[in-house]
Motif scaffolding. Sequence first.
Motif, mmCIF file in Angstrom:
data_model
loop_
_atom_site.group_PDB
_atom_site.id
_atom_site.type_symbol
_atom_site.label_atom_id
_atom_site.label_comp_id
_atom_site.label_asym_id
_atom_site.label_seq_id
_atom_site.Cartn_x
_atom_site.Cartn_y
_atom_site.Cartn_z
ATOM 1 N N ARG A 55 -4.280 -33.981 -49.289
ATOM 2 C CA ARG A 55 -3.368 -33.380 -48.254
ATOM 3 C C ARG A 55 -3.574 -31.658 -48.350
ATOM 4 O O ARG A 55 -3.651 -31.074 -47.415
ATOM 5 N N LYS A 56 -3.759 -31.370 -49.714
ATOM 6 C CA LYS A 56 -3.829 -29.865 -49.717
ATOM 7 C C LYS A 56 -5.188 -29.386 -49.210
ATOM 8 O O LYS A 56 -5.214 -28.214 -48.655
ATOM 9 N N LEU A 57 -6.249 -30.034 -49.601
ATOM 10 C CA LEU A 57 -7.638 -29.743 -49.276
ATOM 11 C C LEU A 57 -7.421 -29.852 -47.714
ATOM 12 O O LEU A 57 -8.105 -28.929 -47.050
ATOM 13 N N GLU A 58 -7.091 -30.756 -47.054
ATOM 14 C CA GLU A 58 -6.751 -30.895 -45.459
ATOM 15 C C GLU A 58 -6.063 -29.575 -44.859
ATOM 16 O O GLU A 58 -6.378 -29.071 -43.954
ATOM 17 N N ARG A 59 -4.809 -29.199 -45.543
ATOM 18 C CA ARG A 59 -4.328 -28.288 -45.157
ATOM 19 C C ARG A 59 -5.138 -26.793 -45.235
ATOM 20 O O ARG A 59 -5.063 -26.006 -44.580
ATOM 21 N N LYS A 60 -5.842 -26.625 -46.246
ATOM 22 C CA LYS A 60 -6.690 -25.520 -46.583
ATOM 23 C C LYS A 60 -7.756 -25.531 -45.560
ATOM 24 O O LYS A 60 -8.182 -24.380 -44.752
ATOM 25 N N ARG A 61 -8.188 -26.744 -45.085
ATOM 26 C CA ARG A 61 -9.249 -26.713 -43.928
ATOM 27 C C ARG A 61 -8.631 -26.449 -42.679
ATOM 28 O O ARG A 61 -9.254 -25.453 -41.951
ATOM 29 N N GLN A 62 -7.594 -26.710 -42.515
ATOM 30 C CA GLN A 62 -6.928 -26.469 -41.290
ATOM 31 C C GLN A 62 -6.664 -24.920 -41.012
ATOM 32 O O GLN A 62 -6.817 -24.449 -39.866
ATOM 33 N N GLU A 63 -6.048 -24.165 -42.145
ATOM 34 C CA GLU A 63 -5.992 -23.048 -42.268
ATOM 35 C C GLU A 63 -7.290 -21.977 -41.864
ATOM 36 O O GLU A 63 -7.155 -21.173 -41.197
ATOM 37 N N ARG A 64 -8.364 -22.490 -42.549
ATOM 38 C CA ARG A 64 -9.573 -22.047 -42.329
ATOM 39 C C ARG A 64 -9.982 -21.877 -40.996
ATOM 40 O O ARG A 64 -10.475 -21.151 -40.601
ATOM 41 N N ASP A 65 -10.017 -23.362 -40.614
ATOM 42 C CA ASP A 65 -10.574 -23.316 -39.185
ATOM 43 C C ASP A 65 -9.841 -22.886 -38.032
ATOM 44 O O ASP A 65 -9.822 -22.542 -37.110
ATOM 45 N N GLY A 66 -8.362 -22.814 -38.387
ATOM 46 C CA GLY A 66 -7.352 -22.124 -37.470
ATOM 47 C C GLY A 66 -7.500 -20.791 -37.342
ATOM 48 O O GLY A 66 -7.078 -20.025 -36.264
ATOM 49 N N ALA A 67 -7.837 -20.077 -38.300
ATOM 50 C CA ALA A 67 -8.002 -18.741 -38.513
ATOM 51 C C ALA A 67 -9.439 -18.093 -37.814
ATOM 52 O O ALA A 67 -9.326 -16.945 -37.250
ATOM 53 N N LYS A 68 -10.089 -19.048 -37.387
ATOM 54 C CA LYS A 68 -11.411 -18.459 -36.684
ATOM 55 C C LYS A 68 -11.273 -18.303 -35.171
ATOM 56 O O LYS A 68 -10.645 -18.873 -34.543
#
Length: 68
Positions: A55-68
């Motif tokens: 879940r933590k990894l998925e949250r980090k991916r979402q933050e990274r992808d959402g920032a682009k």
Amino acid sequence: MQILVRDNNVDQALRALKKKLQREGVYREMKLRRHFEKPSEKRAREKAAAVRRARKLERKRQERDGAK
């Protein structure tokens, strides 16, 4: 594991040792071995930890992808 004591400063060396032990996971291991843990409890604990990591990894991916 080896810690060098510089200028007879034992306090600083002790802090460095504690930091190394913390990073190596020795304190966590000691806490787990304090009492017997049934194999089913161990599996449940490890599975819950894996879910938290995922879940933590998925949250980090979402933050990274959402920032682009």
